[in-house]
Design a protein around this motif. Sequence first.
Motif, PDB file in Angstrom:
ATOM      1  N   ILE A  56       0.841  -1.201   0.000  1.00 42.61           N
ATOM      2  CA  ILE A  56       0.000   0.000   0.000  1.00 42.61           C
ATOM      3  C   ILE A  56       0.875   1.250   0.000  1.00 42.61           C
ATOM      4  N   PRO A  57       0.732   2.132  -0.998  1.00 45.24           N
ATOM      5  CA  PRO A  57       1.524   3.369  -1.025  1.00 45.24           C
ATOM      6  C   PRO A  57       1.269   4.214   0.223  1.00 45.24           C
ATOM      7  N   LYS A  58       2.298   4.875   0.702  1.00 43.03           N
ATOM      8  CA  LYS A  58       2.197   5.695   1.904  1.00 43.03           C
ATOM      9  C   LYS A  58       2.193   7.174   1.542  1.00 43.03           C
ATOM     10  N   ASN A  59       1.259   7.923   2.150  1.00 47.15           N
ATOM     11  CA  ASN A  59       1.290   9.366   1.951  1.00 47.15           C
ATOM     12  C   ASN A  59       2.371   9.976   2.851  1.00 47.15           C
ATOM     13  N   THR A  60       2.623  11.269   2.668  1.00 44.21           N
ATOM     14  CA  THR A  60       3.724  11.925   3.384  1.00 44.21           C
ATOM     15  C   THR A  60       3.538  11.874   4.891  1.00 44.21           C
ATOM     16  N   GLU A  61       2.316  12.137   5.347  1.00 45.73           N
ATOM     17  CA  GLU A  61       2.049  12.144   6.788  1.00 45.73           C
ATOM     18  C   GLU A  61       2.284  10.753   7.375  1.00 45.73           C
ATOM     19  N   PHE A  62       1.810   9.738   6.664  1.00 43.47           N
ATOM     20  CA  PHE A  62       1.993   8.373   7.138  1.00 43.47           C
ATOM     21  C   PHE A  62       3.473   8.003   7.146  1.00 43.47           C
ATOM     22  N   SER A  63       4.217   8.423   6.131  1.00 40.17           N
ATOM     23  CA  SER A  63       5.652   8.123   6.055  1.00 40.17           C
ATOM     24  C   SER A  63       6.407   8.723   7.236  1.00 40.17           C
ATOM     25  N   GLN A  64       6.036   9.940   7.633  1.00 37.11           N
ATOM     26  CA  GLN A  64       6.679  10.573   8.780  1.00 37.11           C
ATOM     27  C   GLN A  64       6.379   9.804  10.061  1.00 37.11           C
TER      28      GLN A  64
END
Length: 294
Positions: free
Chosen positions: A172-180
């Motif tokens: 599942i691709p991660k958005n920027t907030e989730f990546s942080q």
Amino acid sequence: MNEIKNIKCSEVTQNELKFAVYHTSDFLPFMQKLNIPHRHNYYMILLNEKNTGSQLIDFKESPIEPLSVTCMYNGQIHQWLDFDKIEGYILVFESDFFALRYQNYQLSEFSFLTYRHKQPYLKIAVEKFERLKSIAIWMLNEYKTNEADYEKSLRSLLNLLLIDLNRLFEPIPKNTEFSQSLQLVHHFEELIDKHYKQKHFVKEYASIMYIRPNYLNSVCNDVVNIAAGELIRNRILLEAKRLLIHEQKTVAEIAYELGFEDNSYFGRFFKKYENITPDAFKRKFINTSQFYQI
């Protein structure tokens, strides 16, 4: 019961590079030597193309099937069980080998190489396996020819392989907030692995990270669906089980090593989360012959 053997990366790579790649047929002598319980100080990736086998990873038997990937991280206890017929590729490496090229890009970024994934194992489609196999063959050629800048090439190819594996384990691709948030959890896991014998409480790690305990717990629940305290407990319990089974130490000695000044408290802690006392757990696995083919 014999004490667990600690196997250094250099014993398997037979070089100072802290990296090696083998066809399984060439790795067979190491498998024969390591068909007893041993602890890795390195990472290992097995890409198995043909035939079946099995291995023991931290108290659980893991199958080796055609078109499968098995990943092991630093510190796990391993034993080859059935391995004579498998055909594929094996990579062994230390984190230092990777970090020399990617200083701000640590192996903890790949969740399948952390203790949160107890047994990262996947069967994959032919076309995906062929892509991983092509990288492994490229690595093998670089490793054998030893041409100019081959170490840089090997690190780049390892990075490509890990990125491909990460897509399989974390599709599942991660958005920027989730990546942080994920980076914060990775940092927390690194701190746990470093301090779990001395620090048992969320507030102690939150203090190191300069965040509130409640926030750390919330992020862990959001990202990995596991409470921060449970991540700490899981690491302590994992090491407790490793020591109980594979070390010639009393329960009291293990309790002290894991930061429990009160042996009875360690016993209550272990039984609460494992539903068995430390002594009973130890007896159970001593009587399981598959752990001690020595």
